[in-house]
Design an enzyme around this catalytic site. Structure first.
Site, PDB file in Angstrom:
ATOM      1  CE  LYS A 205     -16.672 -15.353 -14.185  1.00  0.00           C
ATOM      2  NZ  LYS A 205     -15.506 -14.475 -14.119  1.00  0.00           N
ATOM      3  N   GLY A 257      -7.720 -18.937  -7.556  1.00  0.00           N
ATOM      4  CA  GLY A 257      -8.328 -17.757  -6.958  1.00  0.00           C
ATOM      5  C   GLY A 257      -8.254 -17.817  -5.449  1.00  0.00           C
ATOM      6  CB  SER A 258     -10.006 -15.892  -2.871  1.00  0.00           C
ATOM      7  OG  SER A 258     -11.376 -16.213  -3.054  1.00  0.00           O
ATOM      8  CB  VAL A 261     -13.831 -18.121  -4.809  1.00  0.00           C
ATOM      9  CG1 VAL A 261     -14.507 -18.626  -6.088  1.00  0.00           C
ATOM     10  CG2 VAL A 261     -14.205 -16.670  -4.564  1.00  0.00           C
ATOM     11  CD  GLU A 279      -2.345 -21.221  -7.646  1.00  0.00           C
ATOM     12  OE1 GLU A 279      -2.370 -20.556  -6.576  1.00  0.00           O
ATOM     13  OE2 GLU A 279      -2.143 -20.743  -8.762  1.00  0.00           O
ATOM     14  CB  CYS A 313      -1.420 -17.104  -5.304  1.00  0.00           C
ATOM     15  SG  CYS A 313      -0.651 -17.819  -6.763  1.00  0.00           S
ATOM     16  CD  GLU A 410      -3.656 -14.544  -0.827  1.00  0.00           C
ATOM     17  OE1 GLU A 410      -2.828 -14.884  -1.691  1.00  0.00           O
ATOM     18  OE2 GLU A 410      -4.826 -14.983  -0.797  1.00  0.00           O
TER      19      GLU A 410
END
Length: 829
Positions: A205, A257-258, A261, A279, A313, A410
């Site tokens: 996705k 992602g964050s 999440v 990650e 990131c 961040e």
């Protein structure tokens, strides 16, 4: 013919000297005609790519994909629903039945073919990525797509070598991959290349904003001959990622992602038996010492924070500069930004492109304005920012505090915050003053200083005199709330395999109120089940002196905080001893002593740690019959079987003693001209809850691999039969084990597990108990993204070397750090 006096010769608008002074170049646009033709081939309307073909279910909502640099609508994509997830996952599950059995050489050929076909379409991929994401074509052409190709080639090699290099491991099953919008093509490749190499199938996705390159790759994989169903792409909103992760046929979730999440996914998959790699976010330090080449460091900062508009990131968003050069460094950076070009992503002369979406641009601006209100100094060079498009100027923020929001959180944009430091120790403290631990860089010409600081910064990747270098041969991933698991290298393969002996745990729906997990009441007095032992004294038969075992932490025997005890009852129902009933304060005390011991233990020479573990084996053997008798007394087993458990425990100590100095890391063979050094570092303080079966062997099998790799532990022995572990503290005391390395708490396993898991300063939790307890550990670990290892209520055979001392014990005992050290003083290569 000479010009008459009435004629005038026009002077060029820009002389060569003026051009060099202003650095004003003409446009150098990259053609987008092939991309537009590809979009037109699909009528600018895409569905899912499932089972080797395009699928467009009826009645689906659509999403308009736009070019952030121009606002132009590129194509529409569909918003998938549960039915679409089911279709894709079932296709992948069916394909897995054959793909997992495909010969490694055949899988290697398929990955090689994918790499070759991407190379044939490199320009198409580069332009699609630039138009879809807003990043510059120069970056997609020179960085993103070459790294994608490199990953497929590299993992074709791992597919070929799986039978030898990954002996004892097997594929996991169906992988649900969820990737973000900042590197849409590169990050999905980091997931699917190792997954396919190890024999898994994938449902991907992509992010909402950036779907096109994933759909293009699916089409190219089909063109390359990848069997239908092996790689599937479904598009949809954020909620669709949760539907994919929660699907009963998905065996592992791979997410980038964050952090927020990632925490949601950890809770969603808790107790399901699914593997999970995360990650997540970062706030990476760039540490510049006075011994650095400042001009090189300035260019390094440009690469660290303004690469990909700061939407990285591992972006070097915190610049830590030694006080003596702080002002000079800041002035050089400001001057550099006056020559920095921001504009159309397809202009090959641009240094920075557009922000991915207006909502992201507003979020960045809010951070900067908050800093301005706090009194920070803001520098932005806005002269080169286009009037149209989703752009944000590269920004430098100074005069900030260590607790300022822009320093702590961040931002995910082209914003650099600058802080001074005086000493190397202060730079390390500032670097580690964060919840994250993804990356960082050190800038100095003093290689000894560079390596010592690199080893001291708690992050998964440290670059020396460079930043944001990536390669398929070196794993990338984080410590702490930057997640766990690695993408790339051999270390990244372990995310897509499980031990060959192990079947996929499927505990089903685990019932129970997690809020009530671990609730317990201390034991009350009992009558009639004490086993009275008579001993002869001076011709008389007298009862032996009652003994209640204390806990063991900080190198000493300790009474429990609440003076309660727990009877240890044998199978005949007789009490054979008492142990302390541990509580939350005992956990707190033990964790504090473990942290106090961690720095010294982690820095001990591996040979010294090995000697201590061998001493443990030696001292355990001296008490072989006594310990075997204790096991028999508790469990009621046959004496020979109990002796066998002691003997195998001794062998296991030798096994892990041997690994003290044989799993430290190695040199990664990356494309860097220099050395990329992989270090296997300790995870930190590990909480361990032992199983009831094999009370001595289970205890030894779990504490030994953690300790030999430099971790300190707080361990809860078998709840039913804890006496063997408590006898072991005499072994520790006679084996020169430093105080605080091993800390033993007794009592209700789940009660102690609750507080160990919830403790913010425990870096990993190992739990071998019930399915409900496994779910609790995974669910609650999301709070600080600690690593976990649980058994989902499924017992293992601790006597079997494959199950009791396999490589997975080492995997859970270390975290990989890669240190990149470039060369170039003699040859530029």
């Amino acid at each position: 013919m000479a010009a008459s006096s009435a004629q005038k010769v026009d002077k060029p608008a820009n002389s060569v000297s003026e051009i060099f002074k202003s650095m004003s170049y003409g446009p150098a646009p990259e053609a987008d005609n092939v991309v537009k033709a590809w979009l037109d081939d699909h009528n600018r309307a895409f569905g899912h790519f499932i089972n080797g073909e395009w699928v467009k279910p009826e009645g689906r909502k659509t999403y308009q994909t736009k070019n952030p640099a121009t606002g132009e609508v590129l194509a529409s994509t569909i918003q998938g629903e549960q039915e679409d997830v089911d279709m894709a996952v079932k296709a992948a599950e069916k394909a897995y039945q054959s793909w997992s059995k495909t010969l490694p050489h055949v899988r290697a050929r398929h990955l090689y073919s994918i790499a070759r076909h991407i190379q044939k379409h490199m320009r198409l991929f580069s332009v699609v990525e630039a138009m879809d994401n807003g990043k510059t074509f120069r970056e997609t052409r020179d960085a993103d797509v070459p790294i994608v190709v490199r990953h497929f080639y590299h993992h074709a090699g791992w597919a070929q070598l799986m039978d030898t290099e990954m002996r004892g491991w097997k594929s996991v099953g169906v992988i649900g991959a969820i990737v973000p919008w900042n590197f849409p093509l590169m990050l999905l490749t980091w997931k699917i290349a190792p997954a396919l190499a190890m024999g898994n199938t994938v449902v991907l996705k992509p992010a909402t904003y950036t779907r096109l390159s994933a759909l293009l790759l699916a089409e190219v994989c089909a063109e390359a001959g990848l069997p239908p169903g092996v790689f599937n792409v479904i598009t949809g909103g954020g909620a669709m990622g949760s539907l994919l992760a929660d699907h009963r046929l998905v065996d592992k979730v791979a997410f980038t992602g964050s952090t927020g999440v990632g925490q949601t996914l950890r809770r969603l998959t808790a107790g399901s038996g699914k593997k999970l790699s995360l990650e997540l976010g970062g706030k990476s330090p760039v540490v510049v010492f006075e011994s650095a080449d400042l001009d090189s460091a300035v260019e390094g900062v440009v690469d660290a924070i303004w690469f990909n508009q700061g939407q990285v990131c591992s972006a070097g968003s915190r610049l830590l500069v030694q006080e003596s050069i702080h002002d000079k460094m800041v002035e050089k950076l400001k001057e550099r930004l006056t020559h920095f070009r921001v504009g159309d992503s397809l202009d090959k002369g641009m240094d920075m492109g557009a922000i991915v979406d207006e909502s992201q641009r507003k979020s960045i601006d809010e951070y900067v304005e908050d800093a301005r209100k706090e009194g920070a100094q803001i520098f932005q060079f806005k002269e080169s920012i286009p009037s149209k498009g989703c752009y944000y100027p590269p920004t430098i923020i100074t005069n900030v505090q260590t607790v300022s929001r822009v320093v702590v959180e961040e931002i995910f944009g082209p914003v650099l915050v600058v802080l001074p430091f005086r000493t190397a120790k202060e730079s390390i403290a500032l670097s580690n003053n964060t919840i994250y631990g993804l990356g960082g860089s050190v800038w100095t010409e003093n290689v000894s200083l560079a390596l010592e600081v690199a080893l001291s910064i708690k992050a998964g990747t440290i670059w020396v005199n460079c930043h944001n270098l990536f390669d398929a041969a070196a794993g990338f991933g984080g410590y702490r709330q930057s997640g766990y698991g690695r993408d790339g290298g051999k270390e990244g393969l372990f995310e897509y395999v499980r031990p060959a002996w192990e079947e996929r745990p499927r505990p089903g729906k685990v019932e129970g109120d997690l809020k009530k997990f671990g609730a317990t009441l201390p034991n009350r007095p009992t009558v009639g089940n004490n086993e009275t032992v008579e001993i002869p004294v001076n011709g008389l038969s007298v009862p032996s002196i009652d003994r209640t075992y204390k806990m063991y932490y900080g190198g000493a025997q300790k009474r429990p905080d609440a003076p309660y005890s727990r009877p240890v009852v044998n199978p005949a129902g007789k009490v054979v001893g008492h142990v302390g009933e541990g509580n939350r304060k005992d956990v707190r005390n033990a964790v504090e002593t473990a942290h106090a011991a961690a720095p010294g233990w982690g820095k001990r020479a591996a040979h010294n740690r090995a000697q201590i573990v061998y001493y443990m084996a030696e001292n355990l053997e001296l008490r072989r019959d006594e310990v075997a008798g204790r096991i028999q007394q508790m469990t009621g087993g046959k004496l020979e079987e109990c002796r066998s458990e002691v003997d195998i425990s001794i062998q296991r100590l030798f096994h892990w003693g041997a690994y003290c100095d044989k799993y430290g890391g190695g040199i990664q063979e990356t494309t860097l001209y220099g050395a990329t050094v992989k270090i296997h570092e300790p995870v930190g303080v590990i909480g361990i809850a032992c199983p009831d079966e094999f009370p001595l062997l289970g205890f030894v099998s779990l504490f030994a691999p953690a300790v030999i790799r430099g971790n300190t532990i707080v361990i809860v022995p078998s709840q039913k039969y804890p006496l063997s572990a408590l006898d072991f503290y005499q072994v520790f005391e006679t084996s020169d084990l430093p105080a605080g390395v091993v800390n033993i708490l007794t009592g209700d396993r789940d009660h102690l597990t609750k507080y160990l898991t919830e403790h913010q300063d425990i870096q990993s939790m190992w739990y071998f108990g019930s399915a409900e307890g496994s779910k609790f550990v995974e669910h609650e670990s999301a709070e600080n993204v600690k690593r976990t290892w649980v058994n989902y209520g499924i017992a293992r055979d601790w006597m079997d070397p494959e199950q009791g001392q396999g490589e997975e014990f080492l995997y859970h005992s270390v975290q990989c750090k890669n240190i990149w050290i470039p060369m170039g003083d003699i040859f530029a290569n």
